[in-house]
Motif scaffolding. Structure first.
Motif, mmCIF file in Angstrom:
data_model
loop_
_atom_site.group_PDB
_atom_site.id
_atom_site.type_symbol
_atom_site.label_atom_id
_atom_site.label_comp_id
_atom_site.label_asym_id
_atom_site.label_seq_id
_atom_site.Cartn_x
_atom_site.Cartn_y
_atom_site.Cartn_z
ATOM 1 N N LYS A 80 0.816 -1.216 0.000
ATOM 2 C CA LYS A 80 0.000 0.000 0.000
ATOM 3 C C LYS A 80 0.850 1.268 0.000
ATOM 4 O O LYS A 80 0.452 2.299 -0.540
ATOM 5 C CB LYS A 80 -0.917 -0.020 1.232
ATOM 6 C CG LYS A 80 -1.944 1.086 1.287
ATOM 7 C CD LYS A 80 -2.840 0.903 2.508
ATOM 8 C CE LYS A 80 -3.918 1.989 2.563
ATOM 9 N NZ LYS A 80 -4.815 1.796 3.736
ATOM 10 N N ASP A 108 -4.368 -1.464 -1.876
ATOM 11 C CA ASP A 108 -4.862 -2.003 -0.612
ATOM 12 C C ASP A 108 -5.242 -3.465 -0.825
ATOM 13 O O ASP A 108 -6.049 -3.777 -1.712
ATOM 14 C CB ASP A 108 -6.077 -1.183 -0.162
ATOM 15 C CG ASP A 108 -6.583 -1.559 1.222
ATOM 16 O OD1 ASP A 108 -6.358 -2.718 1.638
ATOM 17 O OD2 ASP A 108 -7.220 -0.721 1.867
ATOM 18 N N ILE A 109 -4.687 -4.372 -0.049
ATOM 19 C CA ILE A 109 -4.929 -5.808 -0.234
ATOM 20 C C ILE A 109 -6.413 -6.151 -0.134
ATOM 21 O O ILE A 109 -6.880 -7.102 -0.762
ATOM 22 C CB ILE A 109 -4.107 -6.630 0.792
ATOM 23 C CG1 ILE A 109 -4.213 -8.135 0.509
ATOM 24 C CG2 ILE A 109 -4.542 -6.316 2.211
ATOM 25 C CD1 ILE A 109 -3.643 -8.578 -0.795
ATOM 26 N N THR A 110 -7.175 -5.374 0.628
ATOM 27 C CA THR A 110 -8.599 -5.666 0.811
ATOM 28 C C THR A 110 -9.428 -5.300 -0.417
ATOM 29 O O THR A 110 -10.601 -5.653 -0.496
ATOM 30 C CB THR A 110 -9.158 -4.924 2.037
ATOM 31 O OG1 THR A 110 -9.069 -3.509 1.823
ATOM 32 C CG2 THR A 110 -8.391 -5.295 3.290
ATOM 33 N N LYS A 111 -8.826 -4.584 -1.377
ATOM 34 C CA LYS A 111 -9.577 -4.108 -2.534
ATOM 35 C C LYS A 111 -9.212 -4.823 -3.832
ATOM 36 O O LYS A 111 -9.732 -4.497 -4.896
ATOM 37 C CB LYS A 111 -9.356 -2.601 -2.711
ATOM 38 C CG LYS A 111 -9.827 -1.770 -1.524
ATOM 39 C CD LYS A 111 -9.522 -0.291 -1.724
ATOM 40 C CE LYS A 111 -9.978 0.528 -0.526
ATOM 41 N NZ LYS A 111 -9.656 1.973 -0.683
ATOM 42 N N VAL A 143 -4.416 -4.390 10.546
ATOM 43 C CA VAL A 143 -4.983 -5.054 9.363
ATOM 44 C C VAL A 143 -5.213 -6.539 9.605
ATOM 45 O O VAL A 143 -6.142 -7.133 9.050
ATOM 46 C CB VAL A 143 -4.042 -4.866 8.146
ATOM 47 C CG1 VAL A 143 -4.485 -5.723 6.969
ATOM 48 C CG2 VAL A 143 -3.978 -3.400 7.733
ATOM 49 N N SER A 144 -4.392 -7.144 10.449
ATOM 50 C CA SER A 144 -4.327 -8.602 10.515
ATOM 51 C C SER A 144 -5.645 -9.271 10.890
ATOM 52 O O SER A 144 -6.066 -10.237 10.228
ATOM 53 C CB SER A 144 -3.231 -9.034 11.493
ATOM 54 O OG SER A 144 -3.481 -8.510 12.785
ATOM 55 N N PRO A 146 -9.033 -8.095 10.892
ATOM 56 C CA PRO A 146 -10.095 -8.012 9.881
ATOM 57 C C PRO A 146 -9.751 -8.755 8.590
ATOM 58 O O PRO A 146 -10.631 -9.320 7.936
ATOM 59 C CB PRO A 146 -10.246 -6.502 9.633
ATOM 60 C CG PRO A 146 -9.048 -5.853 10.213
ATOM 61 C CD PRO A 146 -8.569 -6.750 11.307
ATOM 62 N N LEU A 147 -8.456 -8.802 8.258
ATOM 63 C CA LEU A 147 -8.065 -9.487 7.024
ATOM 64 C C LEU A 147 -8.232 -10.994 7.148
ATOM 65 O O LEU A 147 -8.710 -11.646 6.210
ATOM 66 C CB LEU A 147 -6.617 -9.139 6.669
ATOM 67 C CG LEU A 147 -6.140 -9.618 5.294
ATOM 68 C CD1 LEU A 147 -7.011 -9.041 4.174
ATOM 69 C CD2 LEU A 147 -4.676 -9.237 5.072
ATOM 70 N N LYS A 150 -11.841 -11.827 6.810
ATOM 71 C CA LYS A 150 -12.223 -11.702 5.392
ATOM 72 C C LYS A 150 -11.760 -12.928 4.603
ATOM 73 O O LYS A 150 -12.505 -13.469 3.780
ATOM 74 C CB LYS A 150 -11.586 -10.431 4.816
ATOM 75 C CG LYS A 150 -11.847 -10.174 3.330
ATOM 76 C CD LYS A 150 -11.094 -8.938 2.877
ATOM 77 C CE LYS A 150 -11.228 -8.712 1.379
ATOM 78 N NZ LYS A 150 -12.577 -8.269 0.992
ATOM 79 N N TRP A 151 -10.551 -13.395 4.894
ATOM 80 C CA TRP A 151 -10.024 -14.543 4.157
ATOM 81 C C TRP A 151 -10.644 -15.856 4.610
ATOM 82 O O TRP A 151 -10.805 -16.781 3.809
ATOM 83 C CB TRP A 151 -8.501 -14.562 4.276
ATOM 84 C CG TRP A 151 -7.855 -13.560 3.334
ATOM 85 C CD1 TRP A 151 -8.473 -12.856 2.349
ATOM 86 C CD2 TRP A 151 -6.488 -13.177 3.305
ATOM 87 N NE1 TRP A 151 -7.577 -12.045 1.698
ATOM 88 C CE2 TRP A 151 -6.348 -12.221 2.266
ATOM 89 C CE3 TRP A 151 -5.375 -13.521 4.056
ATOM 90 C CZ2 TRP A 151 -5.118 -11.631 1.955
ATOM 91 C CZ3 TRP A 151 -4.148 -12.930 3.745
ATOM 92 C CH2 TRP A 151 -4.027 -12.002 2.709
#
Length: 348
Positions: A80, A108-111, A143-144, A146-147, A150-151
């Motif tokens: 990012k 952004d890895i989430t996007k 980040v860890s 929520p990521l 998500k994963w």
């Protein structure tokens, strides 16, 4: 070829000084400079030679160098912070010099649609062995968590990198979070995150890295956790539905778990329906949340689903929004005797 010698490069510490790359607090950045520990993370990640690797948050490229030494077929890094472009470009050029491929994505890895990052020839059936795809990341603390949720959701639905099969991950977390991910039944760290991770994956805490190994030094130590998706998940329920039940189960950690389950229902019928769920699940209502196994919570989810199918208005109730909802008119007409004698009707 099991390892490669990259062209001579300045050390990560020298690069940080050269480009004046200080960690940004709001991005929760902490740089790992100990090469021995970096190599240990990569060695625990799997057999990377000839594989497809996604690295999340490479920063100045400490883990990246160790990955490249294992000669993956292709490395994709997602970063990012564009301040790291000079050092990442240097690594990409060096790897290209030994006929390797390293792609850099500044986003952004989430996007990002991660499914587009890997070639279809790497795809394997879910019950086959793991594909030659690996996800590795020294993640910022903010980040860890929520990521990984998500994963885990993506693993449950077999999308993104998991559309290619049971892709493995090795990620860093704050030590307390790492311990929660692997906490077993009755462990003091057992929580919602433990259940969600262990329902769809086999998480393993590989080792702990002292905070002193990072620059700047964080206030906590760091845990390295590997995740292998399970061939057969420990529930057949939808991820969001199962997460809802698990969230309620752990809403009051020190109370009897039935008090937590009761929050699924309106106040005027809470105790009756909570008891009904435990009767249907054949569980002791005096168990605490951290004493429940994944199978126990799965049984509770099945019981709740059964009640909602019989009385759809129950499913409309939201505990935190209850003040804004109309009362459920006919839940008082539900009696335990209508259900406790026929648990076999429940949809498993």
């Amino acid at each position: 070829m099991s390892a490669a010698r990259l062209p001579p490069l300045p050390s990560i510490r020298d690069i940080l000084k050269l480009y004046r790359l200080n960690a940004i607090k709001r991005l929760s950045q902490n740089f790992l400079l100990d090469q021995r520990l970096i190599d240990k993370i990569i060695s625990k990640s799997g057999h990377l030679t000839g594989s497809q690797v996604l690295e999340v948050g490479p920063g100045p490229g400490g883990l990246t160098r160790s990955i490249l030494k294992q000669v993956p077929k292709r490395l994709v890094v997602v970063e990012k912070d564009r301040r790291f472009k000079p050092t990442l470009d240097m690594l990409a050029d060096s790897f290209g010099a030994i006929n390797g491929q390293m792609d850099i994505i500044y986003d952004d890895i989430t996007k990002i649609n991660l499914e587009n990052l890997f070639p279809m020839e790497e795809k394997r059936d879910w019950d086959d062995k793991n594909p030659d795809i690996y996800i590795i990341g020294n993640l910022p603390f903010n980040v860890s968590t929520p990521l990984i949720i998500k994963w885990l959701h993506a693993i449950a639905e077999r999308r993104g990198p998991w559309a290619f099969g049971r892709t493995k991950m090795t990620l860093t977390f704050q030590k307390e979070v790492a311990e929660r991910l692997v906490a077993d039944v009755s462990h003091h760290q057992r929580c919602r995150l433990s259940v969600m991770a262990q329902t769809w994956t086999f998480p393993v805490l590989r080792f702990i890295i002292p905070g002193s190994a990072f620059v700047p030094k964080p206030d906590v130590d760091v845990g390295v956790v590997s995740f292998t998706p399970l061939v057969k998940p420990r529930t057949q329920h939808d991820f969001k539905f199962f997460e809802k039940i698990t969230r309620h189960v752990f809403s009051f950690r020190q109370k009897y778990s039935i008090r937590c389950i009761e929050t699924l229902f309106p106040l005027d019928c809470r105790k009756e329906l909570g008891l009904m769920m435990y009767k249907l699940s054949d569980l002791d209502p005096k168990l605490r949340a951290f004493q429940l196994t994944v199978h126990d919570i799965d049984r509770l989810a099945t019981a709740y689903k059964y009640l909602v199918e019989k009385h759809p208005e129950i499913g409309l109730y939201e505990y935190h929004a209850s003040r804004h909802l109309l009362p459920l008119s006919n839940t008082r007409d539900i009696v335990i005797e209508d259900y406790v004698e026929t648990p076999e009707e429940m949809s498993i």
